[in-house]
Structure formats: structure tokens, C-alpha cells
Design an enzyme around this catalytic site. Structure first.
Site, PDB file in Angstrom:
ATOM      1  N   CYS A   8       0.845  -1.276  -0.146  1.00  0.00           N
ATOM      2  CA  CYS A   8      -0.032   0.056   0.082  1.00  0.00           C
ATOM      3  C   CYS A   8       0.924   1.168   0.103  1.00  0.00           C
ATOM      4  CB  CYS A   8      -0.907   0.167   1.319  1.00  0.00           C
ATOM      5  SG  CYS A   8      -0.173  -0.320   2.906  1.00  0.00           S
ATOM      6  N   CYS A 276      13.875  -1.344   2.241  1.00  0.00           N
ATOM      7  CA  CYS A 276      13.896  -2.226   1.248  1.00  0.00           C
ATOM      8  C   CYS A 276      14.315  -1.942  -0.093  1.00  0.00           C
ATOM      9  CB  CYS A 276      12.233  -2.530   1.176  1.00  0.00           C
ATOM     10  SG  CYS A 276      11.834  -3.645   0.036  1.00  0.00           S
ATOM     11  N   CYS A 487      17.472  -3.675   3.590  1.00  0.00           N
ATOM     12  CA  CYS A 487      17.062  -4.872   3.838  1.00  0.00           C
ATOM     13  C   CYS A 487      17.195  -5.646   2.479  1.00  0.00           C
ATOM     14  CB  CYS A 487      15.453  -4.996   4.258  1.00  0.00           C
ATOM     15  SG  CYS A 487      14.755  -6.839   4.421  1.00  0.00           S
TER      16      CYS A 487
END
Length: 532
Positions: A8, A276, A487
């Protein structure tokens, strides 16, 4: 790519009631019309979710101090943007000087309006009446669920971490007065939450709170222009509104916007960051800048990395073809470095509706709906087909077949601007089972990687002449960020949080994938918690 979905995106705007109306071009003259900026911001983040969209706004002069509107579908569908009278009717009820918004793709919870965000929690006391939206995923969801239920007299209506966050916020606010200590509230939550969470929250007092988790898994950008404050999951929505000096909110920090002004405070330490890397190579709008790194330039660097590894013969019949749209920057940079043309031999149909595509069960049929190979470009060519990543491989199989069969390509060499995805994500990306991942069956290196020989076996299975992935260390170089700030769990199997490590051990255990739990680590963990 057609195989991977984000969870989202969130947005927020706030205008101080006692200040003159801002002069940013998109804002009407009435301060109570500021909330209508939210659908515009969500349009710029449609790439982050097309399942549902919604907003909640605050307005002090209406009976319902907080009002929430949300529907299934794209932003245009949810807000009726193509029907001006209907859109105006929605906004007459939802206007106000402060608002939050959300676009959703489900990684947790059902695909229905009931789970669409924002969530609103009614209460008779204004300090405890709030609406919020959430971007991310809590890895320790099952533990939090059991902890909440153990407090007594709690009942959960949804199987989603968003509801857990709502009740956790309400629990922390129960002893707060009309001016909550938001640093204390989110600090206590940080002690319990393991995973990714960006939260935008609006209270019935008209306060706006924006918080980024201590690891900074997901991007969160903020900006100010006089009395107007804005926040969004990417920089593009803010830039398109005319904001200047857009910056990323530091991990472990929150912003509180109220009539007293806008303040940024740290609510939790951030000893380790874990941004990320997929945000730069796939999810984010290519025009965005996240944590001071350009998405476009990062993808271009990935293409240069691919070019340095290329070893197929390069002649007048060799072309680079990107898979639209996220691989285009990498493909263009690769072709420039190799001095061969990058051409659009695969066209994407942008006018096939989301619902029409999702109604097709066969991924090969979806690929034919979404992509059209051009024989005029491809026939007889040696094609370097550039893709941003391969997750489950079913769409790629269909594309290779289409390019060879309908396009007439002589050779197809897959070049992936990402290392092999060998491990699930527990922080909000839709790949939660090791058994779903194409590359896991081919792992043959001690560090969990895939050798060149294994990559050739993968190529044969996909119907291609060759396949090459980028090495793991190319990611940090391309994003220009230290590896210990990223990550990279899905390409290394090493997770930045303890729950991530625990879930991966469950995933890699001897529990058969066709068990009643469906094989997902979340479900296995749920079974384990239920038995203890």
C-alpha cells in the site's frame, strides 16, 4: 512484471486553521478544501496498490469531526474522478483542513471493502477518536494477536495486522489526556512491534501524526510550505503539488501537526536501518527520490551492472528489450553501455482494466492481455530481454513464449536486474512462502545463491536461451547505500529482525508445504502459537 505486488501507500495533508491559505497552485482558496488534495496524491501512488483507496478527514465545524470514505478499486473508481458531480458530492462530505489517505494491495486480510483503509475508531472522547492508515506488515502479527486477546474482553473482527494496530493504539491512548504524548505512545508500540509500519493518524482534535518505523523499511517523505504540511510514501505526490525541500522522515521519528505548529520528534532509537531495496528497483515511481537516492538513477546503475557482465555476441541483429515499465531505465542504461539499441519490442496495454485482468485466472492469458510483442521489431533478432526481477516465473514463461512464438525472436537471453529471490518477505511484499519462489528449487551454492550452471537450467525451464541475474553486491552499489542499511532478506535469507529470522526458520523447516496451513510461515506460526 505482473507477479509481485506492494502492500500500500499512505498520504497526509494538514493546514493550520489560523494561518492564511497556502499559495500552492493546486489548493483552492478555502482552507477546508485542503483535504481534496488527497485523491490527487493517491493518484500519484496508484503503483503501490489498486485493490482499494480511501481517505479520512477532520473538520471542526461539522457534526462528524472525522469522516471516512473508502471503496474498492483504483483511485479513480473509489473517488469517482471521471464523474465530476459524484466526485464533488464525495468531497463536500470529506473536505477539511486535515486528511489522510491510503491505496491498498492486500498482503494481510481479505480483498473486500471491510478491510480497506483508513480504519476509523469512534469514541465519545475526542482524544480517543481517531482514523489511521498503515503501510507495511507486522512480522510478529500472531504474537501480537495472542497478546491482545490475552488482555481479556477483546474480540477481533478481521484477520489483519491493521486491526491489531488500531486496538494497540486505542489501548495506549486509554490513559492519555486530551493532548496525548505521541512520543510515549509510539515508543511503547515500537517495543512491541516487529516489522514494517508507516502510520498516518488523524484525531478528532484535528491533530495529524505521521510515524516511520525504526528500521525505515518503507519510504516516507515529508514537506512543508508555510502553514501546509504534507506526507506521502513517495516524493512524487508532494513534488507534483508544488512542495519544495522534500525530505525523508528519519526511521524511528514522527511528525505531529497541530494548531501549535509542526514538530518532528524521535520516538524510538534506530540502531539499524533496513530500507527495502525493492523500492528502488521495482515498486516506487521512477521519478521518486527516497532516502536521498533517485529511483531512476538506481535503476540505471542496475543496467550498467548488467552490461559489465554481458558475454553474448553483440552484432547488428542484437537488441535490448525491456519488460514494461519498471525495467526500462535499466534496459536503456544497459544498451547505452553496450552500444546496441534498446527498443520497445514488447508493448504494454495500459487500457486493459484492472478488474478485467484480475478476472482471468490463467497467468499466461493475463500476459497476453497486458503485453503485445512486435514482430516488426523482434523477428530474427537476438533479444536481450531485461526484467527487474523474477518471483514466481509464470508470467515470464508466458512472455518468453509470446516473444518467440508471436514476435519471431531468434534468441532470447533473459537479463534480470536483481539477484535471485530465494526467501520470503515478512515485511509487506506479496511473497510470503518459500514454495512460491522460482529460484529456490535451483539453489546450489553454500551461501544460498544460484550458480551459472543453475541459471542455465532455469533458462531452459523458462524457454530462454540463457539467463543471468545480478550478484547480491550489485544492489548496494546501484542504490549507493551501504549494505548494512538495506533489507536484502529476500535475496540473502538473512533478516534484520528476530521475528523475520524465526519465521524463516519455520519456513525452511520440514513442515510439508501442502499442510492444512497452506505452507505459509505466518500460518505455521499461528498453529504453533495456538498449541502453546
Amino acid at each position: 512484471m505482473g507477479e509481485l505486488y506492494h502492500e500500500c501507500g499512505v498520504a497526509a495533508v494538514f493546514h493550520a486553521l489560523d494561518e492564511p491559505v497556502s499559495r500552492l497552485a493546486p489548493i483552492p482558496g478555502d482552507v477546508n478544501s485542503v483535504a481534496r488534495l488527497v485523491p490527487r496524491m493517491l493518484l500519484d501512488m496508484q503503483n503501490r496498490g489498486q485493490l482499494a483507496a480511501g481517505m479520512a478527514s477532520f473538520r471542526p465545524d461539522r457534526q462528524s469531526l472525522i469522516r471516512t470514505h473508502k471503496e474498492l478499486g483504483t483511485v479513480a473508481e473509489a473517488f469517482r474522478l471521471n464523474h465530476r458531480n459524484e466526485f464533488e458530492a464525495i468531497m463536500r462530505g470529506a473536505d477539511g483542513p486535515a486528511a489522510i489517505g491510503h491505496v491498498r494491495y492486500a498482503t494481510c486480510g481479505g480483498d473486500d471493502r471491510y478491510n480497506a483503509q483508513p480504519f476509523e475508531r469512534d469514541h465519545g472522547r475526542k482524544a480517543k477518536w481517531f482514523a489511521f492508515a498503515f503501510n507495511g506488515q507486522l512480522a510478529n502479527y500472531n504474537e501480537l494477536k495472542e497478546e491482545l486477546l490475552s488482555k481479556g474482553d477483546y474480540h477481533l473482527k478481521r484477520d489483519t495486522d491493521t486491526e491489531i494496530i488500531m486496538h494497540s493504539l486505542a489501548y495506549e491512548l486509554q490513559n492519555e489526556d486530551h493532548q496525548p504524548d505521541w512520543v510515549g505512545v509510539f515508543g511503547r508500540l515500537a517495543d512491541r512491534f516487529d516489522g514494517a509500519y508507516n502510520i498516518v493518524l488523524l484525531t478528532a482534535h484535528g491533530e495529524l501524526v505521521v510515524a516511520r518505523d525504526p528500521y525505515g523499511f518503507r519510504p516516507l517523505c515529508i514537506a512543508e510550505h508555510g502553514p501546509l504540511f504534507g506526507a506521502a510514501s513517495e516524493s512524487v505526490p508532494l513534488a507534483n503539488l508544488g512542495f519544495k525541500n522534500i525530505r525523508s522522515l528519519d526511521p524511528g521519528c514522527l511528525v505531529v501537526a497541530s494548531r501549535e505548529g509542526v514538530r518532528v520528534e524521535r520516538y524510538a532509537p534506530s540502531p539499524r536501518q533496513a530500507h527495502c531495496f525493492f523500492e528502488w528497483i521495482y515498486f516506487a515511481n521512477v521519478a521518486s527520490t527516497l532516502d536521498d537516492r533517485s529511483v531512476y538513477l538506481s535503476r540505471s546503475e542496475l543496467g550498467k551492472e548488467l552490461a559489465r557482465l554481458e558475454d553474448v555476441p553483440l552484432d547488428a541483429e542484437t537488441i535490448v528489450v525491456p519488460v514494461p515499465d519498471t525495467a526500462k531505465a535499466a534496459a536503456d542504461a544497459m544498451s547505452f553501455a553496450l552500444k546496441i539499441p534498446s527498443v520497445e519490442g514488447l508493448m504494454r496495454n495500459r487500457y486493459v482494466g484492472r478488474t478485467f485482468i484480475e478476472g482471468t485466472a490463467d497467468r499466461a492469458a493475463k500476459a497476453r492481455l497486458k503485453y503485445t510483442p512486435l514482430p516488426e521489431v523482434l523477428k530474427g533478432k537476438r533479444v536481450l530481454l531485461v526484467e527487474d526481477s523474477i518471483v514466481r516465473s509464470t508470467t515470464m514463461r508466458a512472455l518468453v513464449h509470446e516473444i518467440r512464438d508471436r514476435g519471431g525472436a531468434r534468441e532470447i537471453h533473459l537479463r534480470v536486474a536483481c539477484p535471485p529471490i530465494i526467501a520470503p518477505c515478512y515485511y509487506g511484499i506479496d511473497m510470503s512462502s518459500r514454495d512460491e519462489l522460482f529460484a529456490t528449487r535451483f539453489i546450489d551454492l553454500p551461501d544460498g545463491g544460484v550458480s551459472e550452471e543453475a541459471q542455465q537450467r532455469m533458462a531452459r525451464e523458462l524457454g530462454a536461451d540463457s539467463l543471468r541475474y545480478l550478484p547480491v553486491d550489485a544492489i548496494a552499489r546501484s542504490v549507493t547505500m551501504s549494505p548494512d542499511r538495506l533489507c536484502r532478506a529476500c535475496i540473502t535469507g538473512r533478516y534484520p529482525t528476530q521475528t523475520g529470522e524465526d519465521l524463516y526458520q519455520i519456513e525452511a523447516s520440514s513442515c510439508p508445504p501442502d499442510s492444512a496451513s497452506g505452507g505459509r510461515a505466518y500460518e505455521r506460526e499461528r498453529e504453533r502459537v495456538a498449541l502453546t
